[in-house]
Design an enzyme around this catalytic site. Structure first.
Site, PDB file in Angstrom:
ATOM      1  N   ASP A 176     134.466  43.405  12.487  1.00 52.81           N
ATOM      2  CA  ASP A 176     134.508  42.700  11.195  1.00 52.81           C
ATOM      3  C   ASP A 176     134.080  41.240  11.396  1.00 52.81           C
ATOM      4  OD1 ASP A 176     135.005  42.458   8.513  1.00 52.81           O
ATOM      5  OD2 ASP A 176     137.189  42.483   8.687  1.00 52.81           O
ATOM      6  N   LYS A 231     130.930  44.776   9.905  1.00 51.26           N
ATOM      7  CA  LYS A 231     131.241  44.723   8.468  1.00 51.26           C
ATOM      8  C   LYS A 231     131.132  43.274   8.014  1.00 51.26           C
ATOM      9  CE  LYS A 231     135.521  45.105   6.650  1.00 51.26           C
ATOM     10  NZ  LYS A 231     135.625  43.808   5.934  1.00 51.26           N
ATOM     11  N   GLU A 278     131.699  40.699   4.436  1.00 48.85           N
ATOM     12  CA  GLU A 278     132.198  40.582   3.055  1.00 48.85           C
ATOM     13  C   GLU A 278     131.157  39.898   2.169  1.00 48.85           C
ATOM     14  OE1 GLU A 278     136.033  38.640   2.822  1.00 48.85           O
ATOM     15  OE2 GLU A 278     136.920  39.988   4.288  1.00 48.85           O
ATOM     16  N   GLU A 310     137.347  47.134  -2.286  1.00 51.09           N
ATOM     17  CA  GLU A 310     138.754  46.746  -2.152  1.00 51.09           C
ATOM     18  C   GLU A 310     139.329  46.268  -3.483  1.00 51.09           C
ATOM     19  OE1 GLU A 310     139.811  44.327   1.214  1.00 51.09           O
ATOM     20  OE2 GLU A 310     141.830  43.956   0.451  1.00 51.09           O
ATOM     21  N   ASP A 312     139.285  41.673  10.420  1.00 48.15           N
ATOM     22  CA  ASP A 312     139.760  40.292  10.597  1.00 48.15           C
ATOM     23  C   ASP A 312     141.200  40.171  10.082  1.00 48.15           C
ATOM     24  OD1 ASP A 312     139.295  40.381   7.875  1.00 48.15           O
ATOM     25  OD2 ASP A 312     138.030  38.583   7.809  1.00 48.15           O
ATOM     26  N   SER A 313     141.724  41.274   9.505  1.00 49.20           N
ATOM     27  CA  SER A 313     143.152  41.345   9.165  1.00 49.20           C
ATOM     28  C   SER A 313     144.012  41.128  10.401  1.00 49.20           C
ATOM     29  CB  SER A 313     143.475  42.702   8.533  1.00 49.20           C
ATOM     30  OG  SER A 313     142.972  43.762   9.315  1.00 49.20           O
TER      31      SER A 313
END
Ligand code: KIV
Length: 266
Positions: free
Chosen positions: A84, A114, A116, A183, A45-46
């Site tokens: 993501d 993925k 978070e 991270e 999502d970056s």
């Protein structure tokens, strides 16, 4: 060509071989990452920041993530493709989490997703895994929690935060995650988590002892300038190279040096 699977990543950990992961968001970049033999491509999502030019990762939508994932999946002949899950695609309920994870697989062509978060997302991880969707977890600095964390800061510095991260990693493994991104946490903590888990840890700003490493490709290639985190290594300054080429095109056209007969039809 055989695709990299979650079993290959587990095998790499057990054999002490390092795992490589890079982000990509479109066909040409994914093609290069795949050709270079990187194990997995994360459609992070970056992309909100490095492709869409947004302030943080929060605004990117499910539709946009699925769209970019489909371009990457088309390019990847060998690498595993991981989609993501964006902000608010899984926080709302277990049902939303499974439905949206399913979209990455069904519409985007991803092989895994993925997500978070720590222990609080374990129920969602377990539900996705039960639906046969492999899940990579992500703890430490989780950019979707930027407002709670008060910025992009190193996590796991206090004894309590260390204990919580170790517990989160254990719970996420138990919930069925096939791997965990660590991270921006101290390298000794990452080492301890890596040694405790049977699933691979993939570090970004978590030191050299993780089972693998991930970077945002725009950082590695020198294509994102707004800020460069301490953990980024710029392997090349592609922006400089591209600028040189674009400026050369401009002056050649303006001075009548391009196109020549070589680039023209008779
Ligand atoms: O969105 C992303 O690119 C990520 C990586 C930095 C792990 O989550």
């Amino acid at each position: 060509m055989p695709k990299v699977t979650i079993n290959d990543l587990l095998k790499k950990k057990s054999e002490g071989q390092k795992i490589t992961v890079l982000t990509a968001y479109d066909y040409p970049f994914a093609k290069m990452v795949d050709e270079a033999g990187v194990d997995a491509i994360l459609v992070g999502d970056s992309l909100a920041m490095v492709v869409q030019g947004l302030e943080n990762t929060l605004p990117v939508s499910m539709d946009e993530m699925v769209y970019h994932t489909s371009m990457v999946a088309r390019a990847a002949e060998r690498a595993m493709v991981i989609g993501d899950m964006p902000f608010m695609s899984y926080q709302t309920s277990v049902e939303d989490a499974v439905r949206n994870a399913g979209r990455f697989i069904k519409e985007g062509g991803a092989h895994a997703v993925k997500i978070e978060g720590g222990s609080e997302v374990a129920e969602k991880v377990a539900a996705m895994v039960k639906a046969d969707i492999p899940v990579m977890a992500h703890i430490g600095l989780t950019p979707q929690a930027i407002h709670r964390m008060g910025g992009y800061k190193v996590q796991g510095k206090t004894e309590e935060a260390k204990r919580q991260l170790k517990e989160d990693a254990r719970v996420l493994q138990e919930a069925g995650a096939f791997s965990i991104v660590l991270e921006a946490i101290p390298m000794d903590l990452a080492k301890e988590i890596t040694e405790t888990l049977t699933i691979p840890t993939i570090g970004i700003g978590a030191g050299p002892h993780c089972d693998g490493q991930v970077l945002v490709i725009h950082d590695l290639l020198g294509l994102f300038e707004r800020f460069v985190p301490k953990f980024v290594k710029r392997y090349v300054n592609l922006k400089e190279e591209a600028l040189k080429a674009i400026r050369e095109f401009k002056s050649e056209v303006e001075e009548g040096r391009f196109p020549t007969e070589e680039h023209s039809f008779k």
